[in-house]
Design an enzyme around this catalytic site. Sequence first.
Site, mmCIF file in Angstrom:
data_model
loop_
_atom_site.group_PDB
_atom_site.id
_atom_site.type_symbol
_atom_site.label_atom_id
_atom_site.label_comp_id
_atom_site.label_asym_id
_atom_site.label_seq_id
_atom_site.Cartn_x
_atom_site.Cartn_y
_atom_site.Cartn_z
ATOM 1 N N THR A 327 0.832 -1.209 0.000
ATOM 2 C CA THR A 327 0.000 0.000 0.000
ATOM 3 C C THR A 327 0.863 1.254 0.000
ATOM 4 O O THR A 327 2.080 1.202 0.234
ATOM 5 C CB THR A 327 -0.916 0.051 1.242
ATOM 6 N N CYS A 328 0.214 2.408 -0.234
ATOM 7 C CA CYS A 328 0.936 3.680 -0.270
ATOM 8 C C CYS A 328 1.030 4.337 1.099
ATOM 9 O O CYS A 328 1.262 5.543 1.193
ATOM 10 C CB CYS A 328 0.277 4.624 -1.255
ATOM 11 N N ASP A 329 0.817 3.569 2.157
ATOM 12 C CA ASP A 329 0.994 4.109 3.507
ATOM 13 C C ASP A 329 2.403 3.771 3.965
ATOM 14 O O ASP A 329 2.801 2.606 3.944
ATOM 15 C CB ASP A 329 -0.050 3.482 4.445
ATOM 16 N N ASN A 370 -6.549 1.429 -0.373
ATOM 17 C CA ASN A 370 -5.782 1.557 -1.622
ATOM 18 C C ASN A 370 -6.307 0.613 -2.716
ATOM 19 O O ASN A 370 -5.605 0.303 -3.668
ATOM 20 C CB ASN A 370 -4.298 1.230 -1.405
#
Length: 380
Positions: A327-329, A370
């Site tokens: 994910t983009c976290d 996401n």
Amino acid sequence: MTERIREFLKTRRERGQDTEPCLVVDLDVVRDNYNAFAKALPDTRVFYAVKANPAPEVLALLARLGSCFDTASIAEIEMVLAAGCTADRISYGNTIKKERDVARAFELGIQLFAVDCKAEVEKIARSAPGSRVFCRILCDCVGAEWPLSRKFGCEPAMAVDVLEHAMKLGLEAYGVSFHVGSQQRNQHAWDRALAQAAAVFKECGERGMNLSMVNLGGGFPTRYLKNVPTVKTYGNAIFKALRKHFGNRIPETIIEPGRGMVGNAGVIETEVVLVSKKSEEDDVRWVYLDIGKFGGLAETMDESIRYPIKTPRDGADTSPCVLAGPTCDSADVMYEKQPYALPVSLEIGDKLLIEGTGAYTATYSSVAFNGFNPLKTYHI
Ligand SMILES: *Cc1c(COP(=O)(O)O)cnc(C)c1O
């Protein structure tokens, strides 16, 4: 890893269904775990902690084997009833309940509730009159890899007041509970907690309440990278501690295993999405998988639980890797403080197996953060 899981994953791959990560749980292992608990603690009733893995197949199997269930919400109670268990084998073990949920549970036939303060006792006295309550006491959780905070439980001295309050309000002051911390690798952790439980029994006795039950909680470990003592070892240590603190007036006991019941029954298959470095000189590679903290591996938080990971290239030379999710976290990094040794030859597209993932994974996966789907699960 079992032969049945290996076969299942092979077929899934051959059918081209392996586009997303998945969890496969072997129900035969769950059955063996249940039988091991029943054998190691023959006079203790098993209340499976539903939150560890609430899959209908797991609940139905355990209900059939005669297990009882520890639940934390109306939804969990309904799932256990749907799995064929009767209400007299279910406890509402969460100390934090809305009063309307207490009332609903009572309507469904539940008459065993956890409390840790007077306000909660009052809800139960009003909405589930005459029920049995047990009071949870605090525990220091030393020796646990996934320690529990002070969120649940009260000091033993206060537990006596809470139970007395329950008795005065017409409830049955039934006993005491504690939880020694999850993935508790020290079988002697129960000794200290039982000393405190015995003190509560004594003080209650002096106030005219004869408690009946000690709920020994969960905490039984599953094997990750390090060996853990057997269930039999835990059973022996607990029995000795009961003798030591209660003499020949050993109370009725229950256990609430979660992780120890299902952890080793599950394997997650995941795919390597990317292998990269932050500079050409770096020794450490970054390995990004298609599962991470938000896809079900939340217990890698603070690198608490370290899962065994198998690759198709095991046996080759290894080097340290930071393991991260897709994910983009930026919090979606699993092992960085203590990097994970993986084969130098590891490549994009390789399938990895994350073992010991039958507990606390699928229900921790986010709904679609996401755009990633919740973890697919198969119980075979
Ligand atoms: C989560 C929980 C358990 C299960 O704990 P494990 O460490 O997974 O065995 C048992 N009892 C209660 C009250 C719980 O909340």
